[in-house]
Scaffold this motif. Structure first.
Motif, PDB file in Angstrom:
ATOM      1  N   MET A  97       1.760  13.020  10.028  1.00  0.00           N
ATOM      2  CA  MET A  97       0.884  13.188   9.545  1.00  0.00           C
ATOM      3  C   MET A  97       0.395  11.318   9.175  1.00  0.00           C
ATOM      4  O   MET A  97      -0.783  11.278   9.671  1.00  0.00           O
ATOM      5  N   ALA A  98       1.402  10.969   8.337  1.00  0.00           N
ATOM      6  CA  ALA A  98       0.924   9.473   7.679  1.00  0.00           C
ATOM      7  C   ALA A  98       0.970   8.720   8.836  1.00  0.00           C
ATOM      8  O   ALA A  98       0.014   8.065   8.651  1.00  0.00           O
ATOM      9  N   ARG A  99       1.589   8.746   9.382  1.00  0.00           N
ATOM     10  CA  ARG A  99       1.272   7.520  10.697  1.00  0.00           C
ATOM     11  C   ARG A  99      -0.196   7.514  11.511  1.00  0.00           C
ATOM     12  O   ARG A  99      -0.690   6.962  12.096  1.00  0.00           O
ATOM     13  N   GLN A 100      -0.867   8.654  11.978  1.00  0.00           N
ATOM     14  CA  GLN A 100      -2.232   9.252  12.102  1.00  0.00           C
ATOM     15  C   GLN A 100      -2.794   9.003  11.384  1.00  0.00           C
ATOM     16  O   GLN A 100      -4.094   8.429  11.593  1.00  0.00           O
ATOM     17  N   MET A 101      -3.058   8.689  10.111  1.00  0.00           N
ATOM     18  CA  MET A 101      -3.597   8.867   8.703  1.00  0.00           C
ATOM     19  C   MET A 101      -4.104   7.452   7.916  1.00  0.00           C
ATOM     20  O   MET A 101      -4.906   6.827   7.642  1.00  0.00           O
TER      21      MET A 101
ATOM     22  N   PHE B  10       1.307   1.158   6.993  1.00  0.00           N
ATOM     23  CA  PHE B  10       2.063   2.508   7.299  1.00  0.00           C
ATOM     24  C   PHE B  10       3.534   1.869   6.742  1.00  0.00           C
ATOM     25  O   PHE B  10       4.121   2.614   5.835  1.00  0.00           O
ATOM     26  N   GLN B  11       3.717   0.742   7.400  1.00  0.00           N
ATOM     27  CA  GLN B  11       5.286   0.479   6.544  1.00  0.00           C
ATOM     28  C   GLN B  11       4.935   0.600   4.989  1.00  0.00           C
ATOM     29  O   GLN B  11       6.024   1.016   4.120  1.00  0.00           O
ATOM     30  N   CYS B  12       3.818  -0.170   4.380  1.00  0.00           N
ATOM     31  CA  CYS B  12       3.983  -0.163   2.854  1.00  0.00           C
ATOM     32  C   CYS B  12       4.224   1.133   2.392  1.00  0.00           C
ATOM     33  O   CYS B  12       4.607   1.503   1.303  1.00  0.00           O
ATOM     34  N   PHE B  13       2.764   1.901   2.648  1.00  0.00           N
ATOM     35  CA  PHE B  13       2.994   3.267   2.413  1.00  0.00           C
ATOM     36  C   PHE B  13       4.001   4.074   2.182  1.00  0.00           C
ATOM     37  O   PHE B  13       4.428   4.920   1.188  1.00  0.00           O
ATOM     38  N   SER B  14       4.678   3.930   3.845  1.00  0.00           N
ATOM     39  CA  SER B  14       6.286   4.218   4.380  1.00  0.00           C
ATOM     40  C   SER B  14       7.021   4.018   2.387  1.00  0.00           C
ATOM     41  O   SER B  14       8.458   5.438   2.312  1.00  0.00           O
TER      42      SER B  14
END
Length: 230
Positions: free
Chosen positions: A142-146, A152-156
Motif C-alpha cells: 500500500m505504502a509503495r503505491q501511495m 518511499f525509502q525515507c518513509f519506510s
C-alpha cells in the motif's frame, strides 16, 4: 668598417679606421691598394665626422625615431595578441557557463517531471478495499503505491523505526499509535474515521504530516536521524 647611408653617401664611423689604417700602411711600406684606388675609395667615402653637427643630430634623431616606431609597432602587435587571447578565453568561459546553466536547467526540469510523474502515479487511501486485517507485506505494498517513489525509502525508514510496519502498534507510555506513531493517535482521524484499523488511512496521514512539517518524507528522515524523533 661600419657604414651608415646618408643622402646617397657611404658614411664611415668618426674614427675612419680603414682609411687611417691604409694611410699608416702606406707610410710603413706595407702592401696596400694603389694610390688611385685609395683616392677613389676616399672620394666615395664621407666620414661621419665630416658631416655638419646639425645633420649628425638629424641622422641620430631619425635613427631613434625608427627604433621608437619599431618598438611601438611591436608593442601594438603584442597588445593586440593579448587582447585576442583574452577575448578567446572570455568567450570560452561564457560558453562554459551557458552550458552548465543549460545542464542545470535540464536537470531541474527532469527532476520536476519525475516528481510530477511520481505524484500522478500514487493512489489515494480510499482506492484500497477494506480488510479485517493486513500483513506487513500488504501494508508495505500500500505504502509503495501511495508514497512517491523517490520518497518511499525515507518513509519506510521512519516506519521501520517507529512501528516495524505494525499498523496496530501502540506506545504504552505515550499513547502514540499506528505505523507512524501519531501522538495522540486520534490525530489521524483527519485522514479517515477508520484510522485505527486501516493502514492506508495511517499512511495518508503520515505522508501529509511529513510533507507539511518537513517538506517530504526524506526531510523528516533527516530530522529523525539527528533527533531520533520527528
Amino acid at each position: 668598417m661600419s657604414r651608415i647611408s646618408v643622402r646617397g653617401f657611404a658614411v664611415a664611423s668618426a674614427t675612419a679606421v680603414t682609411t687611417v689604417g691604409a694611410v699608416v700602411g702606406v707610410a710603413s711600406g706595407s702592401t696596400q691598394p694603389s694610390g688611385d684606388n685609395l683616392e677613389a675609395t676616399a672620394a666615395d667615402t664621407t666620414l661621419l665626422a665630416d658631416i655638419p653637427m646639425g645633420e649628425q643630430a638629424q641622422i641620430q634623431v631619425s635613427s631613434l625615431t625608427q627604433q621608437a616606431d619599431a618598438q611601438a609597432a611591436a608593442a601594438d602587435a603584442a597588445a593586440q595578441k593579448s587582447a585576442e587571447e583574452s577575448a578567446r578565453l572570455q568567450a570560452a568561459e561564457t560558453a562554459k557557463a551557458k552550458k552548465e546553466a543549460a545542464e542545470k536547467e535540464a536537470e531541474r526540469k527532469r527532476e520536476e517531471a519525475e516528481a510530477r510523474a511520481n505524484r500522478d502515479s500514487v493512489r489515494d487511501a480510499s482506492s484500497f478495499s477494506t480488510q479485517s486485517s493486513y500483513t506487513v507485506a500488504e501494508v508495505q505494498a500500500m505504502a509503495r503505491q501511495m508514497v512517491p517513489a523517490d520518497q518511499f525509502q525515507c518513509f519506510s525508514n521512519i516506519v521501520n523505526h517507529e512501528s516495524t510496519w505494525n499498523y496496530r502498534a501502540q506506545n504504552p507510555s505515550s499513547g502514540a499509535y499506528g505505523l507512524v506513531q501519531a501522538l495522540p493517535g486520534s490525530k489521524m482521524s483527519s485522514a479517515g474515521a477508520d484510522w485505527q484499523t486501516n493502514p492506508a488511512t495511517q499512511i495518508k496521514w503520515g505522508l501529509n504530516y511529513m510533507d507539511s512539517r518537513y517538506g517530504s518524507p526524506c526531510g523528516a528522515w533527516s530530522f529523525w536521524q539527528a533527533n531520533h524523533w520527528y
